[in-house]
Motif scaffolding. Sequence first.
Motif: not given
Length: 280
Positions: A134-136, A139-140, A162-164
């Motif tokens: 997430l950091s790369m 995102y959070n 990872m699903v947004l």
Amino acid sequence: MTVQRIAAFSDAGQGGNPAGIVIADHFAPEAEMRRIAAEIGYSETAFAVPKGGPDQWRVRYFSPESEVPFCGHATIALGAALAGHSGEGQFELELNAATISVEAAASDHGYIAALQSPPTRSKAARPDLVAQALSMFGYNDEQLDSAVPPAEIHAGADHLVMVLKHRTDLAAMRYDLAAGRELMRRYGLVTIMLVHIRSETEFDVRNAFASGGVLEDPATGAAAAAFAGYLRDLGWPHQNRIRLIQGEDMGEKSLIEAQFTNEPGSSIRVSGATRTITHP
């Protein structure tokens, strides 16, 4: 040694993910295959040599920087190349750590090909991996869709998914290639798959492929199979068939179909159209 260039999962003769295909009597030395893959510059090149009967082949896959255990789009492209070489039908492929099959038949723009993936498995993603990923990407946690939690998924190769919640967040995907390469190799990942849910059976997808020296893959059949297996493990209302739209944000729209039974861990049928690239 003749190199064919074929795009897999194309959309009506456009887009798709290009792969290099080399069909030969025997494998070149590994260093030479690595050199060829790097020179071609596509995310993967598949090398195939005969094994036993005319429908049996030994296959290895190389990205510009590394050998990978399985590549979906290069397998679809290889199916088209083998159909052109030996005639339409089904081919058994022995990979480094699995045996799969691919079949191909002629279509208006090239061939339609379908592979049967290696077995699937999934598990909840390690929290430290999710936090770093997430950091790369910038995102959070609040941008994640809790309907499909982050997971480490597998169908011949390992991926993080990872699903947004929002399509705009998917479109805004950015990351540093060197940081992505270090993270993926440290955790043994081939790609990091980012997804947005269109419907119960349709998904927008982007795949970061820094482990292979490529910022983004326009179509990733191996990850599509792994994701289908994960939805099955979750008990998602998938109706035994999903469709992934990938590469749209790159201007290389790709369409990937996955069909599967309810049997846990069983092979996924991944299919798509191909087109020959005549001017690389």
